[in-house]
Design a protein around this motif. Structure first.
Motif, PDB file in Angstrom:
ATOM      1  N   ARG A 215       0.831  -1.213   0.000  1.00 32.84           N
ATOM      2  CA  ARG A 215       0.000   0.000   0.000  1.00 32.84           C
ATOM      3  C   ARG A 215       0.862   1.258   0.000  1.00 32.84           C
ATOM      4  O   ARG A 215       0.556   2.233  -0.713  1.00 32.84           O
ATOM      5  N   ILE A 216       1.931   1.256   0.793  1.00 33.16           N
ATOM      6  CA  ILE A 216       2.827   2.417   0.834  1.00 33.16           C
ATOM      7  C   ILE A 216       3.467   2.625  -0.526  1.00 33.16           C
ATOM      8  O   ILE A 216       3.550   3.752  -1.029  1.00 33.16           O
ATOM      9  N   ARG A 217       3.931   1.545  -1.134  1.00 32.02           N
ATOM     10  CA  ARG A 217       4.561   1.633  -2.453  1.00 32.02           C
ATOM     11  C   ARG A 217       3.591   2.211  -3.478  1.00 32.02           C
ATOM     12  O   ARG A 217       3.937   3.142  -4.225  1.00 32.02           O
ATOM     13  N   LEU A 218       2.388   1.670  -3.543  1.00 33.11           N
ATOM     14  CA  LEU A 218       1.417   2.118  -4.538  1.00 33.11           C
ATOM     15  C   LEU A 218       1.019   3.568  -4.315  1.00 33.11           C
ATOM     16  O   LEU A 218       0.891   4.351  -5.271  1.00 33.11           O
ATOM     17  N   PHE A 219       0.822   3.968  -3.051  1.00 30.06           N
ATOM     18  CA  PHE A 219       0.416   5.343  -2.776  1.00 30.06           C
ATOM     19  C   PHE A 219       1.531   6.319  -3.140  1.00 30.06           C
ATOM     20  O   PHE A 219       1.286   7.334  -3.814  1.00 30.06           O
ATOM     21  N   CYS A 220       2.757   6.011  -2.723  1.00 30.84           N
ATOM     22  CA  CYS A 220       3.868   6.926  -3.001  1.00 30.84           C
ATOM     23  C   CYS A 220       4.153   7.021  -4.495  1.00 30.84           C
ATOM     24  O   CYS A 220       4.354   8.123  -5.028  1.00 30.84           O
ATOM     25  N   ARG A 221       4.166   5.882  -5.171  1.00 38.84           N
ATOM     26  CA  ARG A 221       4.463   5.896  -6.605  1.00 38.84           C
ATOM     27  C   ARG A 221       3.334   6.529  -7.401  1.00 38.84           C
ATOM     28  O   ARG A 221       3.560   7.431  -8.220  1.00 38.84           O
ATOM     29  N   ASN A 222       2.129   6.061  -7.207  1.00 40.50           N
ATOM     30  CA  ASN A 222       1.006   6.469  -8.063  1.00 40.50           C
ATOM     31  C   ASN A 222       0.473   7.861  -7.745  1.00 40.50           C
ATOM     32  O   ASN A 222       0.012   8.565  -8.644  1.00 40.50           O
ATOM     33  N   VAL A 223       0.539   8.263  -6.485  1.00 43.85           N
ATOM     34  CA  VAL A 223      -0.033   9.558  -6.096  1.00 43.85           C
ATOM     35  C   VAL A 223       1.025  10.654  -6.071  1.00 43.85           C
ATOM     36  O   VAL A 223       0.786  11.765  -6.569  1.00 43.85           O
ATOM     37  N   LEU A 224       2.214  10.368  -5.537  1.00 45.59           N
ATOM     38  CA  LEU A 224       3.173  11.433  -5.273  1.00 45.59           C
ATOM     39  C   LEU A 224       4.307  11.549  -6.287  1.00 45.59           C
ATOM     40  O   LEU A 224       4.850  12.642  -6.470  1.00 45.59           O
ATOM     41  N   LEU A 225       4.694  10.461  -6.957  1.00 48.53           N
ATOM     42  CA  LEU A 225       5.971  10.474  -7.670  1.00 48.53           C
ATOM     43  C   LEU A 225       5.900  10.298  -9.184  1.00 48.53           C
ATOM     44  O   LEU A 225       6.690  10.911  -9.912  1.00 48.53           O
ATOM     45  N   ASP A 226       5.030   9.472  -9.684  1.00 47.35           N
ATOM     46  CA  ASP A 226       5.166   8.972 -11.061  1.00 47.35           C
ATOM     47  C   ASP A 226       4.669   9.902 -12.161  1.00 47.35           C
ATOM     48  O   ASP A 226       4.966   9.666 -13.330  1.00 47.35           O
ATOM     49  N   HIS A 227       3.923  10.941 -11.846  1.00 44.36           N
ATOM     50  CA  HIS A 227       3.265  11.720 -12.904  1.00 44.36           C
ATOM     51  C   HIS A 227       4.009  13.004 -13.279  1.00 44.36           C
ATOM     52  O   HIS A 227       3.587  13.707 -14.195  1.00 44.36           O
ATOM     53  N   TRP A 228       5.100  13.310 -12.586  1.00 46.12           N
ATOM     54  CA  TRP A 228       5.791  14.567 -12.852  1.00 46.12           C
ATOM     55  C   TRP A 228       6.662  14.467 -14.096  1.00 46.12           C
ATOM     56  O   TRP A 228       7.293  13.453 -14.336  1.00 46.12           O
ATOM     57  N   THR A 229       6.691  15.538 -14.869  1.00 44.62           N
ATOM     58  CA  THR A 229       7.511  15.560 -16.082  1.00 44.62           C
ATOM     59  C   THR A 229       8.891  16.134 -15.802  1.00 44.62           C
ATOM     60  O   THR A 229       9.845  15.814 -16.519  1.00 44.62           O
ATOM     61  N   HIS A 230       9.032  16.965 -14.788  1.00 43.59           N
ATOM     62  CA  HIS A 230      10.315  17.575 -14.448  1.00 43.59           C
ATOM     63  C   HIS A 230      10.950  16.832 -13.281  1.00 43.59           C
ATOM     64  O   HIS A 230      10.287  16.553 -12.273  1.00 43.59           O
ATOM     65  N   GLN A 231      12.236  16.521 -13.411  1.00 41.32           N
ATOM     66  CA  GLN A 231      12.932  15.778 -12.369  1.00 41.32           C
ATOM     67  C   GLN A 231      12.946  16.526 -11.043  1.00 41.32           C
ATOM     68  O   GLN A 231      12.890  15.910  -9.977  1.00 41.32           O
ATOM     69  N   SER A 232      13.020  17.843 -11.100  1.00 41.75           N
ATOM     70  CA  SER A 232      13.059  18.621  -9.855  1.00 41.75           C
ATOM     71  C   SER A 232      11.791  18.424  -9.036  1.00 41.75           C
ATOM     72  O   SER A 232      11.836  18.394  -7.799  1.00 41.75           O
ATOM     73  N   ARG A 252      15.428   1.661   3.767  1.00 46.58           N
ATOM     74  CA  ARG A 252      14.306   0.712   3.789  1.00 46.58           C
ATOM     75  C   ARG A 252      13.130   1.235   2.970  1.00 46.58           C
ATOM     76  O   ARG A 252      12.519   0.495   2.180  1.00 46.58           O
ATOM     77  N   LEU A 253      12.821   2.518   3.144  1.00 48.93           N
ATOM     78  CA  LEU A 253      11.715   3.120   2.386  1.00 48.93           C
ATOM     79  C   LEU A 253      12.010   3.114   0.895  1.00 48.93           C
ATOM     80  O   LEU A 253      11.123   2.848   0.075  1.00 48.93           O
ATOM     81  N   LEU A 254      13.251   3.428   0.539  1.00 49.40           N
ATOM     82  CA  LEU A 254      13.633   3.444  -0.872  1.00 49.40           C
ATOM     83  C   LEU A 254      13.437   2.059  -1.485  1.00 49.40           C
ATOM     84  O   LEU A 254      12.959   1.929  -2.619  1.00 49.40           O
ATOM     85  N   TYR A 255      13.789   1.028  -0.734  1.00 51.45           N
ATOM     86  CA  TYR A 255      13.619  -0.340  -1.236  1.00 51.45           C
ATOM     87  C   TYR A 255      12.136  -0.694  -1.342  1.00 51.45           C
ATOM     88  O   TYR A 255      11.707  -1.343  -2.309  1.00 51.45           O
ATOM     89  N   ILE A 256      11.335  -0.278  -0.368  1.00 49.33           N
ATOM     90  CA  ILE A 256       9.893  -0.556  -0.410  1.00 49.33           C
ATOM     91  C   ILE A 256       9.256   0.103  -1.635  1.00 49.33           C
ATOM     92  O   ILE A 256       8.428  -0.496  -2.326  1.00 49.33           O
ATOM     93  N   ILE A 257       9.664   1.329  -1.923  1.00 51.53           N
ATOM     94  CA  ILE A 257       9.010   2.102  -2.982  1.00 51.53           C
ATOM     95  C   ILE A 257       9.538   1.728  -4.368  1.00 51.53           C
ATOM     96  O   ILE A 257       8.773   1.681  -5.341  1.00 51.53           O
TER      97      ILE A 257
END
Length: 452
Positions: A215-232, A252-257
């Protein structure tokens, strides 16, 4: 008489015609109502009952409603009122997140593009509200969609709810300053209790809370991280996720995500880096995340921070196979690879560094990378050592490491400890070829240097 009429018409200046036109429009508006302030914002819509205005909205697309919301503050407020109604929110909040009728990629792009447009509509409608009030209003509307919640969907891997939520938020917050985005992240953490959930995951034994990790992986990737076009932007949100935690928990978090997952259930595979050599696909996301933190040059991440994070990551959940560590460094790019190796050289860990050189050569051999890259990387690291004696000792350690690793693999093969696909024998085969090609490149480099 006809002639006089024609002459009179041709003599009317264009400017007078425009003023006459404005007077007639004003007259039409005055017949609709005498209140001048609403007329300046609603125009001819003031003649319509609110119910009729909302019926008109039903025939407009989300993009059209979004454009209409920019007409005036009053029109925008009417649109907000329409969205707040049960019929308006039901019509606008598509919830077809599990539809399998259309081909997956086409379905994904259609609904994601729809929520991009919806995010723009909400961005325009709530433009004049303070950030806190905007977030409260939007949450009130979106709370009806269960698939937008952290634990809301029973089948989260097959669900497009969180990606749509992420696309909506990305469009909504695009262009906001960092302070406002901090508020958005804090709001989401309070809403989902994300920090407490992360604490539970990183403090538990790896794999003991698999569903929570997923759940943490999916929320962080799909909601917070994956849709941005700019690396910053991606680096900003990843920093918000990682920085509150000590280094060991960041790893640990980096590995989970970003770590490897099972193709069957999507859950994090913790033993992947320990049990045997892995492939590029299992490490690519981790490498991309590390490069993101290193390359964006944010003040919150120094080179030492990123190298320490890589070092900590290589023992999650236990010490990785050196081949997997070498593969991660190669995928992370030349700068990170060299900085990581130089750090070992400076800290007197030459024997570890020599063994790492062996596995860099092995990965180059397996993946058909240019072996001269590994030799040039070793040459560059040699310059970090301050004295010729240290450099010579390091080079001797590299030669010894090749011999030692080959003997270890040979003993494994001769002991009969061979798996079904002869992986240990193939590893030995690749390593012998890696040693030969590595020393060939060293000879080329030496002869070229002597000839010049």
């Amino acid at each position: 008489m006809a002639s006089r009429i024609n002459t009179g018409f041709t003599l009317i200046p264009n400017q007078k015609y425009r003023r006459s036109n404005r007077r007639s429009t004003s007259y039409f508006s005055n017949t609709l109502g005498s209140d001048s302030q609403p007329l300046s914002t609603l125009g001819n819509f003031k003649a319509l009952p609110l119910e009729i205005f909302q019926i008109i909205l039903r025939y407009l697309s989300v993009k059209d409603i979004s454009m209409l919301s920019m007409v005036s503050k009053t029109v925008s407020q009417h649109i907000i009122n329409y969205i707040s109604t049960s019929s308006g929110s039901k019509r606008l909040l598509l919830q077809d997140f599990h539809n399998l009728e259309l081909p997956s990629k086409r379905q994904d792009s259609i609904i994601l593009e729809y929520y991009r447009s919806l995010g723009l509509l909400f961005k325009r409608c709530t433009l004049l509200l303070p950030t806190k009030e905007r977030l409260k209003y939007i949450h009130k509307i979106l709370a009806e969609v269960s698939c937008f919640k952290f634990n809301g969907c029973a089948a989260p891997i097959q669900c497009l709810g969180l990606p749509c939520y992420g696309m909506f938020l990305q469009t909504l917050t695009a262009g906001w300053d960092e302070l406002e985005c901090h508020r958005v992240y804090n709001f989401l953490c309070e809403l989902t209790n994300l920090s407490r959930k992360m604490q539970t995951a990183v403090c538990s034994k790896p794999g003991s809370a698999r569903k929570l990790e997923l759940r943490i992986r999916l929320f962080c990737r799909n909601v917070l991280l994956d849709h941005w076009t700019h690396q910053s932007d991606s680096a900003f949100w990843l920093t918000r996720i990682l920085k509150p935690w000590p280094m060991v928990n960041q790893a640990r978090l980096l590995y989970i995500i970003f770590g490897p997952v099972s193709p069957q259930d999507g859950q994090v595979v913790w033993q992947k880096m320990i049990e045997g050599p892995t492939d590029e696909s299992s490490l690519k996301d981790l490498a991309d995340a590390i490069k993101l933190l290193y390359d964006t040059g944010t003040k919150e991440w120094t080179a030492d921070d990123v190298i320490s994070l890589v070092d900590e990551l290589s023992v999650v959940p236990r010490e990785w196979l050196l081949e997997n560590n070498a593969r991660l460094l190669i995928l992370s790019g030349n700068n990170i690879c060299f900085t990581f190796m130089a750090s070992k050289a400076v800290n007197g860990r030459a024997i570890e560094l020599a063994k790492l050189i062996v596995f860099l050569a092995l990965v180059c051999e397996k993946e058909l990378y240019c072996m001269d890259w590994a030799v040039k990387m070793m040459q560059k690291v040699c310059k970090v050592f301050s004295t010729p004696v240290e450099r010579n000792n390091f080079l001797q350690s590299v030669a010894n490491a090749f011999a030692c690793v080959i003997m270890e693999m040979l003993q494994s093969v001769m002991s009969g400890d061979r798996d079904e696909d002869d992986r240990s024998f193939l590893n030995l085969f690749h390593l012998v070829h890696a040693q030969a090609n590595f020393h060939k490149e060293v000879l080329y480099l030496t002869m070229n240097t002597l000839s010049t």
